[in-house]
Design a protein around this motif. Structure first.
Motif, PDB file in Angstrom:
ATOM      1  N   LEU A  41       0.825  -1.207   0.000  1.00  0.00           N
ATOM      2  CA  LEU A  41       0.000   0.000   0.000  1.00  0.00           C
ATOM      3  C   LEU A  41       0.860   1.258   0.000  1.00  0.00           C
ATOM      4  CD1 LEU A  41      -2.619  -1.307   2.551  1.00  0.00           C
ATOM      5  CD2 LEU A  41      -3.110  -0.671   0.171  1.00  0.00           C
ATOM      6  N   LEU A  42       1.996   1.188   0.653  1.00  0.00           N
ATOM      7  CA  LEU A  42       2.894   2.338   0.748  1.00  0.00           C
ATOM      8  C   LEU A  42       3.648   2.582  -0.560  1.00  0.00           C
ATOM      9  CD1 LEU A  42       4.123   4.461   2.690  1.00  0.00           C
ATOM     10  CD2 LEU A  42       5.899   2.780   3.199  1.00  0.00           C
ATOM     11  N   ARG A  43       4.193   1.542  -1.143  1.00  0.00           N
ATOM     12  CA  ARG A  43       5.126   1.715  -2.267  1.00  0.00           C
ATOM     13  C   ARG A  43       4.522   1.567  -3.649  1.00  0.00           C
ATOM     14  NH1 ARG A  43      10.193  -1.098   0.520  1.00  0.00           N
ATOM     15  NH2 ARG A  43      10.715   0.632   1.891  1.00  0.00           N
ATOM     16  N   GLU A  44       3.397   0.889  -3.760  1.00  0.00           N
ATOM     17  CA  GLU A  44       2.867   0.595  -5.096  1.00  0.00           C
ATOM     18  C   GLU A  44       1.767   1.548  -5.543  1.00  0.00           C
ATOM     19  OE1 GLU A  44       2.084  -3.589  -5.633  1.00  0.00           O
ATOM     20  OE2 GLU A  44       3.872  -4.117  -4.483  1.00  0.00           O
ATOM     21  N   SER A  45       1.435   2.522  -4.735  1.00  0.00           N
ATOM     22  CA  SER A  45       0.417   3.489  -5.100  1.00  0.00           C
ATOM     23  C   SER A  45       1.078   4.670  -5.806  1.00  0.00           C
ATOM     24  CB  SER A  45      -0.305   3.973  -3.833  1.00  0.00           C
ATOM     25  OG  SER A  45      -1.271   4.923  -4.169  1.00  0.00           O
ATOM     26  N   ASP A  46       0.465   5.136  -6.876  1.00  0.00           N
ATOM     27  CA  ASP A  46       1.013   6.274  -7.628  1.00  0.00           C
ATOM     28  C   ASP A  46       1.019   7.573  -6.827  1.00  0.00           C
ATOM     29  OD1 ASP A  46       1.365   4.648  -9.847  1.00  0.00           O
ATOM     30  OD2 ASP A  46      -0.528   5.260 -10.783  1.00  0.00           O
ATOM     31  N   GLU A  47       0.168   7.657  -5.811  1.00  0.00           N
ATOM     32  CA  GLU A  47      -0.012   8.921  -5.100  1.00  0.00           C
ATOM     33  C   GLU A  47       1.024   9.184  -4.009  1.00  0.00           C
ATOM     34  OE1 GLU A  47      -3.489   7.788  -7.264  1.00  0.00           O
ATOM     35  OE2 GLU A  47      -2.528   6.690  -5.647  1.00  0.00           O
ATOM     36  N   LYS A  48       1.840   8.214  -3.676  1.00  0.00           N
ATOM     37  CA  LYS A  48       2.955   8.382  -2.716  1.00  0.00           C
ATOM     38  C   LYS A  48       2.495   8.813  -1.323  1.00  0.00           C
ATOM     39  CE  LYS A  48       5.729   7.490  -6.103  1.00  0.00           C
ATOM     40  NZ  LYS A  48       5.748   6.102  -6.454  1.00  0.00           N
ATOM     41  N   ILE A  49       1.654   8.027  -0.714  1.00  0.00           N
ATOM     42  CA  ILE A  49       1.212   8.269   0.653  1.00  0.00           C
ATOM     43  C   ILE A  49       2.393   8.119   1.607  1.00  0.00           C
ATOM     44  CG2 ILE A  49       0.538   5.854   1.015  1.00  0.00           C
ATOM     45  CD1 ILE A  49      -1.856   6.880   2.656  1.00  0.00           C
ATOM     46  N   THR A  50       2.414   8.870   2.683  1.00  0.00           N
ATOM     47  CA  THR A  50       3.476   8.719   3.676  1.00  0.00           C
ATOM     48  C   THR A  50       3.135   7.556   4.612  1.00  0.00           C
ATOM     49  OG1 THR A  50       2.491  10.214   5.294  1.00  0.00           O
ATOM     50  CG2 THR A  50       3.959  11.207   3.625  1.00  0.00           C
ATOM     51  N   SER A  51       4.140   6.984   5.229  1.00  0.00           N
ATOM     52  CA  SER A  51       3.913   5.838   6.113  1.00  0.00           C
ATOM     53  C   SER A  51       3.068   6.219   7.330  1.00  0.00           C
ATOM     54  CB  SER A  51       5.235   5.207   6.546  1.00  0.00           C
ATOM     55  OG  SER A  51       6.020   6.134   7.252  1.00  0.00           O
ATOM     56  N   SER A  52       3.237   7.428   7.848  1.00  0.00           N
ATOM     57  CA  SER A  52       2.452   7.829   9.020  1.00  0.00           C
ATOM     58  C   SER A  52       0.975   7.998   8.676  1.00  0.00           C
ATOM     59  CB  SER A  52       3.005   9.113   9.640  1.00  0.00           C
ATOM     60  OG  SER A  52       2.974  10.177   8.719  1.00  0.00           O
ATOM     61  N   ILE A  53       0.677   8.562   7.517  1.00  0.00           N
ATOM     62  CA  ILE A  53      -0.725   8.715   7.100  1.00  0.00           C
ATOM     63  C   ILE A  53      -1.320   7.345   6.814  1.00  0.00           C
ATOM     64  CG2 ILE A  53      -2.246   9.577   5.272  1.00  0.00           C
ATOM     65  CD1 ILE A  53      -0.462  12.070   5.142  1.00  0.00           C
ATOM     66  N   LEU A  54      -0.575   6.482   6.136  1.00  0.00           N
ATOM     67  CA  LEU A  54      -1.060   5.139   5.848  1.00  0.00           C
ATOM     68  C   LEU A  54      -1.383   4.387   7.138  1.00  0.00           C
ATOM     69  CD1 LEU A  54      -1.726   2.803   3.950  1.00  0.00           C
ATOM     70  CD2 LEU A  54       0.736   2.265   3.905  1.00  0.00           C
ATOM     71  N   ALA A  55      -0.482   4.431   8.107  1.00  0.00           N
ATOM     72  CA  ALA A  55      -0.710   3.743   9.378  1.00  0.00           C
ATOM     73  C   ALA A  55      -1.958   4.283  10.072  1.00  0.00           C
ATOM     74  CB  ALA A  55       0.512   3.885  10.280  1.00  0.00           C
ATOM     75  N   ASP A  56      -2.121   5.601  10.072  1.00  0.00           N
ATOM     76  CA  ASP A  56      -3.288   6.213  10.706  1.00  0.00           C
ATOM     77  C   ASP A  56      -4.581   5.789  10.017  1.00  0.00           C
ATOM     78  OD1 ASP A  56      -4.560   8.354  12.497  1.00  0.00           O
ATOM     79  OD2 ASP A  56      -5.164   8.999  10.477  1.00  0.00           O
ATOM     80  N   ARG A  57      -4.623   5.849   8.681  1.00  0.00           N
ATOM     81  CA  ARG A  57      -5.844   5.508   7.954  1.00  0.00           C
ATOM     82  C   ARG A  57      -6.166   4.020   8.064  1.00  0.00           C
ATOM     83  NH1 ARG A  57      -4.505  10.239   7.945  1.00  0.00           N
ATOM     84  NH2 ARG A  57      -5.534  11.821   6.706  1.00  0.00           N
ATOM     85  N   LEU A  58      -5.158   3.177   8.049  1.00  0.00           N
ATOM     86  CA  LEU A  58      -5.425   1.748   8.241  1.00  0.00           C
ATOM     87  C   LEU A  58      -6.000   1.479   9.623  1.00  0.00           C
ATOM     88  CD1 LEU A  58      -2.335   0.158   6.476  1.00  0.00           C
ATOM     89  CD2 LEU A  58      -4.729  -0.103   5.792  1.00  0.00           C
ATOM     90  N   GLU A  59      -5.476   2.158  10.631  1.00  0.00           N
ATOM     91  CA  GLU A  59      -6.008   1.991  11.985  1.00  0.00           C
ATOM     92  C   GLU A  59      -7.465   2.445  12.059  1.00  0.00           C
ATOM     93  OE1 GLU A  59      -6.502   0.566  15.489  1.00  0.00           O
ATOM     94  OE2 GLU A  59      -4.640   0.259  14.389  1.00  0.00           O
TER      95      GLU A  59
END
Length: 146
Positions: A41-59
């Motif tokens: 989810l972090l590396r393969e998305s074209d939009e380049k989400i940050t790891s902190s935002i990804l962790a927050d949204r997954l939670e």
């Protein structure tokens, strides 16, 4: 009603839950690209989400019961995310957003074709509301067309 909810309107409640861009894009990647690992989810998305935002949204998605997280049997330090039935119920929502974007935005033709594959016939109840809105807003709609 949760503290962050501004009202008990169903649209508001849904927007409060998954209305930001990142949450919808994570759901898109899980639904249409079968990405279920944090790294994917972090590396393969074209939009380049940050790891902190990804962790927050997954939670948030886990807390809302839209996604579950479990340990990866093949790697003790990895987690795998799975859509729940509530998450799978979002397919028509994301397909509709994608179809709208393919029609009204300058989308990549290959990606737009994928969105159009999920096209549907507009339900009659929606069509009746849309026709009424066109009638009420005909000056704006006429201006928009030109």
């Amino acid at each position: 009603m949760a503290v962050t909810d501004r009202s008990d309107c169903p649209v508001n409640l849904a927007v409060e839950l998954f209305g930001d861009r990142w949450t919808l894009l994570i759901l898109r990647d899980m639904i249409f690209a079968d990405r279920r690992y944090f790294r994917e989810l972090l590396r393969e998305s074209d939009e380049k989400i940050t790891s902190s935002i990804l962790a927050d949204r997954l939670e948030r998605l886990v807390s809302a019961g839209i996604v579950t997280r479990s340990g990866d049997p093949g790697h003790k330090q990895k987690s795998v995310y799975h859509l729940t039935e509530r998450g799978i119920d979002l397919v028509p929502v994301l397909a509709t957003i994608g179809q709208w974007g393919a029609t009204h935005c300058p989308a990549d033709p290959a990606k737009a074709a994928s969105a159009r594959e999920l096209a549907y016939e507009t339900p009659s109840s929606w069509q009746a509301l849309m026709d009424e809105l066109r009638r009420r807003h005909e000056t704006v709609c006429d201006d928009d067309a030109g």
